[in-house]
Design an enzyme around this catalytic site. Structure first.
Site, short mmCIF file in Angstrom:
data_model
loop_
_atom_site.label_atom_id
_atom_site.label_comp_id
_atom_site.label_asym_id
_atom_site.label_seq_id
_atom_site.Cartn_x
_atom_site.Cartn_y
_atom_site.Cartn_z
N GLN A 1 0.83 -1.20 0.00
CA GLN A 1 0.00 0.00 0.00
C GLN A 1 0.86 1.25 0.00
O GLN A 1 1.70 1.43 0.88
CB GLN A 1 -0.91 -0.02 1.24
CG GLN A 1 -1.82 1.18 1.37
CD GLN A 1 -2.57 1.14 2.70
OE1 GLN A 1 -1.98 0.90 3.74
NE2 GLN A 1 -3.87 1.38 2.66
N GLU B 1 -9.62 -1.78 5.27
CA GLU B 1 -8.39 -1.96 6.04
C GLU B 1 -8.67 -1.89 7.53
O GLU B 1 -8.21 -2.75 8.30
CB GLU B 1 -7.36 -0.90 5.66
CG GLU B 1 -6.07 -1.03 6.46
CD GLU B 1 -5.09 0.11 6.20
OE1 GLU B 1 -3.92 -0.03 6.58
OE2 GLU B 1 -5.49 1.14 5.63
N GLU C 1 -5.76 8.95 17.24
CA GLU C 1 -6.41 10.27 17.25
C GLU C 1 -7.39 10.41 16.08
O GLU C 1 -8.50 10.93 16.24
CB GLU C 1 -5.35 11.37 17.19
CG GLU C 1 -4.51 11.52 18.45
CD GLU C 1 -3.44 10.45 18.59
OE1 GLU C 1 -2.87 10.32 19.69
OE2 GLU C 1 -3.17 9.73 17.60
#
Length: 403
Positions: free
Chosen positions: A131, A255, A387
């Site tokens: 990726q 994913e 986050e």
């Protein structure tokens, strides 16, 4: 007997006949899985036989259409297959990013020609994909990426750099986000493109982490030419030019769903084995209980968290199979799995004590508890930082007002 009950009986019989005993030790580590690809070599005859049996049945990608190498199973049938495979603790016959990420994106956005070109090779384990998303300065803010892609008529010309490209040094192809319009808003000028890693101008540099080992790499593109192929049928670009962010978001859901549906405390010392592992390391009291009350409590809490998490995964999968989709909920699974994975490896280190933290003359042994503990710290970053996941959950799942 219902059709699904009949399928379960047939699946159980097929697994009993085709899954070698050596492949029934659980899907534990990156090292013992079958990844496929041009450079892949089977680790044992049993692994090869298990892969070939699953491939012939379409079970490397069971829900994909048969024309693309799958078995065409319904969501309910695929769930039964997973349950029966887990019942005997069988490894997956094939694992790679092509199956868990690119394949679903191609099924959603790819042309028929692209599907025919790539999906069969993924199902057969012929091509290993990596990726190309993150860049220096474009990690959590992925849309700030600057890898430049220019339209040169019969080909694209790419220059730039990607970082944290897992296993790029042993992968065959890369699915990559590139910028094709620098004047458009940052989410609007991105294109999703497919490249052969053997292309001239691509170079890869492994990144060694504090553990001494790492699957991560830096990937550099220096005047890389990517042919468009077949005239107007642009097989290198998935979706529309400058609309790659749509494809990227779809892939990230898969994913994060993939990362989130990994059972974080399973494995050689998963919740069903933590007590025995701890008893062997620490000992038991006169009643046969683990001779450490505080550790007993931690292990019990780990078991509770693990089963609650897996019940949540099962519920969300049922919702997705009913047509609701995971969407932003994939961030909930990814965040929770990341936290439980870190806690699980910390618990194993607590059980192992100083022996688990021993560093040999050649550094930390690859595959050791210490190596796994250090590597698992990265779960707060890989697949989207904690986050970012919490922001997605607050805005798109809980609909909380912005600060």
């Amino acid at each position: 007997m219902s059709d699904l009950e009949q399928f379960r009986a047939e699946t159980r019989a097929w697994l009993a006949e085709n899954c070698p005993e050596e492949m029934r030790d659980g899907d534990i580590t990156a090292e013992n899985q079958c990844w496929g690809g041009r450079q892949w070599e089977f680790q044992s005859d049993a692994q090869k036989r298990w892969f070939e049996a699953a491939l012939a049945k379409g079970y490397t990608v069971p829900t994909w259409p048969k024309e693309y190498g799958g078995a065409g199973l319904t969501a309910d049938e695929a769930k039964v297959l997973t349950e029966e495979r887990d019942r005997i603790n069988a490894r997956k016959p094939l694992s790679n990013f092509g199956i868990s990420m690119l394949g679903p994106a191609l099924l959603a956005y790819g042309t028929h020609e692209q599907k025919m070109q790539h999906l069969g090779g993924i199902a057969r384990g012929e091509i290993r994909w990596c990726q190309g998303y993150s860049e220096p300065g474009a990690g959590s803010d992925l849309a700030s990426l600057k890898t430049k892609c220019e339209d040169k008529g019969d080909h694209w010309l790419i220059n730039g750099q990607k970082i944290w490209t897992s296993n790029a040094d042993i992968s065959d192809w890369i699915f990559c986000l590139v910028r094709t319009d620098f004047d458009a808003p940052k989410h609007k000028g991105i294109t999703f493109i497919l490249l052969d890693m053997a292309s001239e101008g691509i170079s890869v540099k492994p990144i060694i982490l504090i553990s001494g080992h790492s699957p991560f790499c830096e990937t550099f593109f220096d005047d890389v030419k990517v042919p468009k192929a077949y005239g107007d049928d642009n097989l290198s670009v998935v979706g529309e030019v400058n609309r790659g962010w749509d494809v990227a978001k779809n892939l990230l859901v898969h994913e994060r769903g993939m990362l989130g549906t990994m059972s974080p405390l399973r494995g050689a010392t998963g919740p069903e084995n933590l007590g025995g592992y701890a008893a062997g390391e620490i000992g038991v009291d006169a009643t046969g209980r683990l001779d450490d009350p505080a550790l007993r409590q931690k292990i019990a809490q780990a078991e509770i968290d693990d089963w609650a998490y897996n019940l949540t995964v099962e519920r969300m999968n049922d919702e997705a199979n009913a047509g609701n989709g995971l969407g932003a909920k994939s961030s909930m699974l990814k965040y929770t799995a990341s936290e439980l994975t870190k806690k699980g490896s910390q618990l194993r280190m607590d059980i192992g004590g100083t022996k688990a933290a021993t560093i040999g003359p050649d550094g930390i042994e690859y595959g050791s508890l210490a190596n796994t503990w250090l590597y698992n710290r990265a779960y707060s970053i890989l697949g989207g930082t904690t986050e970012v996941q919490l922001n997605i959950i607050s805005k798109r799942v809980l609909d909380l007002p912005s600060a």
